[in-house]
Design an enzyme around this catalytic site. Structure first.
Site, PDB file in Angstrom:
ATOM      1  CG  HIS A  14     -16.046   1.730  31.287  1.00  0.00           C
ATOM      2  ND1 HIS A  14     -17.260   1.229  31.692  1.00  0.00           N
ATOM      3  CD2 HIS A  14     -15.205   1.587  32.350  1.00  0.00           C
ATOM      4  CE1 HIS A  14     -17.168   0.807  32.954  1.00  0.00           C
ATOM      5  NE2 HIS A  14     -15.932   1.005  33.368  1.00  0.00           N
ATOM      6  CD  GLU A  45      -8.902   1.874  31.687  1.00  0.00           C
ATOM      7  OE1 GLU A  45     -10.050   2.363  31.816  1.00  0.00           O
ATOM      8  OE2 GLU A  45      -8.029   2.403  31.000  1.00  0.00           O
ATOM      9  CE  LYS A  82     -13.382   5.790  37.220  1.00  0.00           C
ATOM     10  NZ  LYS A  82     -12.048   5.501  36.667  1.00  0.00           N
TER      11      LYS A  82
END
Length: 238
Positions: free
Chosen positions: A144, A219, A16
């Site tokens: 995250h 990530e 993304k």
């Protein structure tokens, strides 16, 4: 990411951040894995010949179309943060390997995703047990800290929480084996100051100390692509 990768961290590029075809092709050819958030992203990578085993469906709120795409192309790894997702995953992708996303307090982040995603620490083991009872492979924890995090402190706080959850899960008879430290690593911006090498040194030391036998995933998205391209646009009026 320098020192943090001496543990052979498995990278999942968060597409993304920039889904440009040439970026995806380069990372595909380099052997990267990918963090996907929608059925469109899953099917795009599948059409490029990328095996579903290299993908993690890292959207804690999954659609029926996304779960169907996972089944169609063989994506078996995903994240969750609520009971309703357990039901959806167990029905749509039985036996999937799942990571519980925990909420981290980091108000200094450029984009604080924890206002939207993540479960409180007090419910973590309860949800992992529920996932296991539903026939899912409750394998670990993810977090995250938020985009453009400029110090190691939020990561270290998150790792403290993750260690507590791993220990509590072990006491309950669950052997967690995967920790996903997400993204959020900073890139240069005007008036932004940080010491990336020192940040990663501190994170890596904590991983070695508290998670020596745990599989570590990350990530990064913006960190991998943010300084690699230029945006060209036309100004049609001022």
């Amino acid at each position: 990411l320098g020192d943090v990768y001496k543990r052979q961290v498995q990278l999942y590029y968060a597409i993304k951040a920039n889904p440009h075809q040439r970026i995806l092709e380069l990372l595909r050819d380099l052997g990267s894995c990918f963090d996907v958030a929608s059925d469109g992203e899953i099917r795009t990578l599948a059409a490029m010949g990328i095996d579903g085993e290299r993908l993690i469906y890292a959207n804690p709120i999954k659609t029926g179309g996304g779960l169907q795409a996972c089944c169609d192309v063989g994506v078996h790894k995903m994240t969750f943060d609520s009971e309703s997702e357990i039901v959806k995953m167990a029905q749509g992708c039985p036996g999937a390997t799942v990571l519980l996303r925990i909420r981290i307090d980091n108000s200094s982040a450029h984009v604080d995703l924890n206002k939207k995603f993540g479960v409180g620490r007090e419910r973590a083991v309860e949800l992992l047990q529920a996932a296991q009872a539903a026939g899912l492979d409750a394998a670990g924890v993810c977090f995250h800290v938020g985009s453009q995090t400029m110090s190691a402190d939020p990561y270290l706080n998150a790792l403290d929480l993750a260690r507590e959850i791993f220990e509590e899960a072990a006491a309950a008879g669950m052997q967690l084996r995967i920790l996903d430290i997400g993204g959020g690593f900073p890139i240069p911006e005007p008036k932004v100051r940080f010491n990336l090498k020192e940040m990663l040194k501190q994170i890596n030391a904590r991983l070695d100390e508290d998670f020596p036998n745990v599989e570590i995933w990350a990530e990064p998205g913006r960190f991998m692509c943010g300084t690699a391209v230029n945006l060209i646009t036309s100004v049609i009026g001022v």
